[in-house]
Design an enzyme around this catalytic site. Sequence first.
Site, mmCIF file in Angstrom:
data_model
loop_
_atom_site.group_PDB
_atom_site.id
_atom_site.type_symbol
_atom_site.label_atom_id
_atom_site.label_comp_id
_atom_site.label_asym_id
_atom_site.label_seq_id
_atom_site.Cartn_x
_atom_site.Cartn_y
_atom_site.Cartn_z
ATOM 1 C CG ASN A 176 -1.946 1.477 1.198
ATOM 2 O OD1 ASN A 176 -1.988 2.255 0.165
ATOM 3 N ND2 ASN A 176 -2.360 1.871 2.456
ATOM 4 C CD GLU A 216 -2.953 5.946 6.466
ATOM 5 O OE1 GLU A 216 -2.078 5.533 7.395
ATOM 6 O OE2 GLU A 216 -2.705 5.966 5.488
ATOM 7 C CE LYS A 261 0.023 3.757 4.589
ATOM 8 N NZ LYS A 261 -0.284 3.815 6.156
ATOM 9 C CB SER A 315 4.733 -2.104 11.475
ATOM 10 O OG SER A 315 4.056 -0.673 11.651
ATOM 11 C CG HIS A 363 -6.285 1.505 4.645
ATOM 12 N ND1 HIS A 363 -5.504 2.757 6.000
ATOM 13 C CD2 HIS A 363 -5.347 1.274 4.714
ATOM 14 C CE1 HIS A 363 -4.810 2.503 6.489
ATOM 15 N NE2 HIS A 363 -4.393 1.613 5.999
ATOM 16 C CD GLU A 406 -6.015 -0.901 8.593
ATOM 17 O OE1 GLU A 406 -4.587 -0.804 8.040
ATOM 18 O OE2 GLU A 406 -7.488 -0.224 8.687
#
Length: 254
Positions: free
Chosen positions: A9, A96, A11, A214, A94, A166
């Site tokens: 990803n 975010e 981003k 991560s 996601h 996540e």
Amino acid sequence: MRNILIAGNWKMNKTIAEAKEFAEAVKGCELSKHTELAILAPFTQIAALKEALKDTDIKVGAQNVHHEPSGAYTGEVSVAMLKELGVDYCIVGHSERRQYFGETDATVNIKLKALIAEGISPILCVGEPLAARQMGQHLTFVGSQLVTDLAGLSDKEMEQLVIAYEPIWAIGTGETATPEQAAEMCGLIRGIVEGLYCDRDIIAEHIQILYGGSMKPENAADLLAKEDIDGGLIGGASLKVDSFLELATIANEA
């Protein structure tokens, strides 16, 4: 045996020129028969990546989509637009997007159905904030997300879905859930899916569940060794050619 998916990803990173350079550097990567690689890029880079990677097995995906087929939605991109570009995957929900852009479980559910209807595999993201983890409510939190996100999806539709766990507290922080924590949650997710669908054993057994907090070369082998973890939704480690290729090698050997 489920395939291992390493999905990068990116981003809001890289220019088109940088994306092309990256693609040229990774296109010769050898993948085992059970390893899949995907790059989930900003909209501007998708066409260039599809062209650069057309003779490889590396997939290309998007990071977001609007559920409506067209209309007055300034700045949005439709499923049909992604399909025209040949997109293989699209991230939905996601953390975010949920935090900064108001994505809810209700809108996630609509997007999942719109993507699946056009043959694009959604990567559904679920995960708990730090407060829920500290209060011991992480299992309930993620379970509630899944029940709403998957509402109304048929057994057949579920065959196209990928789920990424996540933990919000481990995204972009350098923190990582322990392999045991990640495995516990991925196992819970598989169990919830099994409880929701008619062909329980088939769907639950075959659905890919990724870890998305991560993952990097230093911890990937330990995470991928867990039975219910079928790959990673990779952030920072997917931006560098060396670490992305190292993750592919680890997946090949898992």
